[in-house]
Design a protein around this motif. Structure first.
Motif, PDB file in Angstrom:
ATOM      1  N   GLY A  89      16.656  -4.576 -32.569  1.00  0.00           N
ATOM      2  CA  GLY A  89      17.231  -3.802 -32.141  1.00  0.00           C
ATOM      3  C   GLY A  89      16.846  -2.325 -32.397  1.00  0.00           C
ATOM      4  N   ILE A  90      17.223  -1.144 -31.835  1.00  0.00           N
ATOM      5  CA  ILE A  90      16.830  -0.186 -32.719  1.00  0.00           C
ATOM      6  C   ILE A  90      17.342   0.999 -32.895  1.00  0.00           C
TER       7      ILE A  90
ATOM      8  N   TRP B 294      20.033   7.803 -25.583  1.00  0.00           N
ATOM      9  CA  TRP B 294      20.782   7.008 -25.401  1.00  0.00           C
ATOM     10  C   TRP B 294      20.010   5.638 -24.944  1.00  0.00           C
ATOM     11  N   GLU B 295      19.050   5.540 -23.889  1.00  0.00           N
ATOM     12  CA  GLU B 295      18.726   4.813 -23.248  1.00  0.00           C
ATOM     13  C   GLU B 295      17.714   3.891 -24.163  1.00  0.00           C
ATOM     14  N   ASN B 296      17.273   3.841 -24.662  1.00  0.00           N
ATOM     15  CA  ASN B 296      16.124   3.425 -25.642  1.00  0.00           C
ATOM     16  C   ASN B 296      17.244   2.103 -26.350  1.00  0.00           C
ATOM     17  N   VAL B 297      18.393   2.593 -26.768  1.00  0.00           N
ATOM     18  CA  VAL B 297      19.203   2.526 -27.902  1.00  0.00           C
ATOM     19  C   VAL B 297      19.840   1.477 -27.381  1.00  0.00           C
ATOM     20  N   VAL B 298      20.557   1.660 -26.452  1.00  0.00           N
ATOM     21  CA  VAL B 298      21.489   0.490 -25.513  1.00  0.00           C
ATOM     22  C   VAL B 298      20.284  -0.597 -24.906  1.00  0.00           C
TER      23      VAL B 298
ATOM     24  N   GLY C 252      18.594  -5.885 -24.130  1.00  0.00           N
ATOM     25  CA  GLY C 252      17.454  -7.498 -24.142  1.00  0.00           C
ATOM     26  C   GLY C 252      18.672  -8.516 -24.650  1.00  0.00           C
ATOM     27  N   PHE C 253      19.900  -8.356 -24.923  1.00  0.00           N
ATOM     28  CA  PHE C 253      20.747  -9.264 -25.349  1.00  0.00           C
ATOM     29  C   PHE C 253      20.651 -10.108 -24.310  1.00  0.00           C
ATOM     30  N   PHE C 254      20.967  -9.457 -22.428  1.00  0.00           N
ATOM     31  CA  PHE C 254      21.109  -9.590 -20.928  1.00  0.00           C
ATOM     32  C   PHE C 254      20.099 -10.286 -20.685  1.00  0.00           C
ATOM     33  N   TYR C 255      19.052  -9.719 -20.549  1.00  0.00           N
ATOM     34  CA  TYR C 255      17.662 -10.410 -20.314  1.00  0.00           C
ATOM     35  C   TYR C 255      17.431 -11.767 -20.848  1.00  0.00           C
TER      36      TYR C 255
ATOM     37  N   ASN D 270      25.104   5.878 -29.516  1.00  0.00           N
ATOM     38  CA  ASN D 270      24.086   5.275 -29.221  1.00  0.00           C
ATOM     39  C   ASN D 270      24.447   3.806 -29.696  1.00  0.00           C
ATOM     40  N   TYR D 271      23.596   3.472 -30.926  1.00  0.00           N
ATOM     41  CA  TYR D 271      23.692   2.302 -31.272  1.00  0.00           C
ATOM     42  C   TYR D 271      25.630   1.621 -31.577  1.00  0.00           C
ATOM     43  N   SER D 272      26.410   2.836 -31.570  1.00  0.00           N
ATOM     44  CA  SER D 272      27.778   1.645 -31.920  1.00  0.00           C
ATOM     45  C   SER D 272      28.172   1.065 -30.565  1.00  0.00           C
ATOM     46  N   ALA D 273      27.921   2.466 -29.618  1.00  0.00           N
ATOM     47  CA  ALA D 273      28.420   1.759 -28.281  1.00  0.00           C
ATOM     48  C   ALA D 273      27.262   0.131 -27.531  1.00  0.00           C
ATOM     49  N   ALA D 274      25.656   0.225 -28.380  1.00  0.00           N
ATOM     50  CA  ALA D 274      25.218  -0.775 -27.631  1.00  0.00           C
ATOM     51  C   ALA D 274      25.660  -2.117 -28.403  1.00  0.00           C
TER      52      ALA D 274
END
Length: 243
Positions: free
Chosen positions: A91-92, A106-110, A116-119, A153-157
């Motif tokens: 995570g970042i 937004w995009e990089n963090v999510v 990453g979790f999904f893939y 972004n981080y909270s949403a991810a």
């Protein structure tokens, strides 16, 4: 068969602590890292110093082609090693108020945490389901539970990974695979270096920041064979800061 643990973002901080904890339990450790090879090599050296073994797997979890090529390729080639435990830790964070947040922040963090979790999980899941055994532990965050200003972004991810944890747990429980999450609060790592620890720890009931090893202990508990009746839970490791 050699039982292996894959830890994404395993080169330093909480990821390294998890690698070392699982190594101390006798697992073969797959240390995933994106770019810092020196740190990943150091983690592997420490794993071997504990009398365990492992190897490095370099790929960026947010790029599905890399995940498929490197991780998918490793799984296909291995006849003697199986990934029994997956720890989605990569995570970042890239903090700023939403008003000023750029698209790429937004995009990089999510994409790193949630994508990453999904893939990665999708790549590993089939083998676990066929064997009817496995443990998936996702490292989320206090931010994903309560939300933190400057971290939409981080909270949403992380909140997304929490939702996915609960859903996937319901899909695959009957196949002997559990899915849980660990939500650290303020832990002493590179990610918290810029924070005012003296001020913040007054808000924490146990009056201190946590150590990466304390998060690793929680991960090992959820990854253990004895935790087969625990699934779909989020275990907070935050010193009582938020319950």
């Amino acid at each position: 068969m050699t039982k292996s643990v894959l830890v994404t973002g395993g080169s330093r901080g909480i990821g390294r602590a998890i690698c070392l904890k699982m190594a101390s339990l006798g697992y073969y450790i797959l240390v995933n890292y994106k770019g810092n090879e020196a740190a990943a090599q150091e983690t592997l050296a420490q794993v071997r110093a504990l009398g365990a073994d492992g190897e490095l797997l370099q790929f960026d979890v947010q790029h599905k082609e890399q995940v498929k090529a490197v991780l998918g390729g490793w799984i296909e080639q291995q006849k003697e090693k199986v990934i029994e435990i997956l720890v989605n830790n990569a995570g970042i964070k890239d903090d700023t108020l939403m008003l000023w947040m750029k698209d790429e922040q937004w995009e990089n963090v999510v994409d790193t945490s949630l994508g990453g979790f999904f893939y990665v999980t999708r790549e590993v899941l089939n083998g676990m389901l066929l064997r009817k055994s496995g443990r998936i532990v996702n490292v989320v965050s206090l931010s994903g539970l309560k939300g933190m200003a400057g971290q939409t972004n981080y909270s949403a991810a992380k909140a997304g990974v929490i939702g996915a944890t609960k859903a996937l747990a319901q899909e695959i429980g009957k196949r002997g695979v559990t899915v849980n999450a660990v939500a650290p609060g303020f832990i002493q790592t590179d990610m918290t270096e810029g924070l005012n620890e003296k001020e913040l720890k007054t808000m924490i009931p146990v009056q201190r920041f946590g150590q990466p090893e304390e998060v690793a202990h929680a991960v090992a508990f959820l990854a253990s064979p004895e935790s087969g009746y625990i699934t779909g839970v989020v275990l907070s490791v935050n010193g009582g800061l938020y319950t």
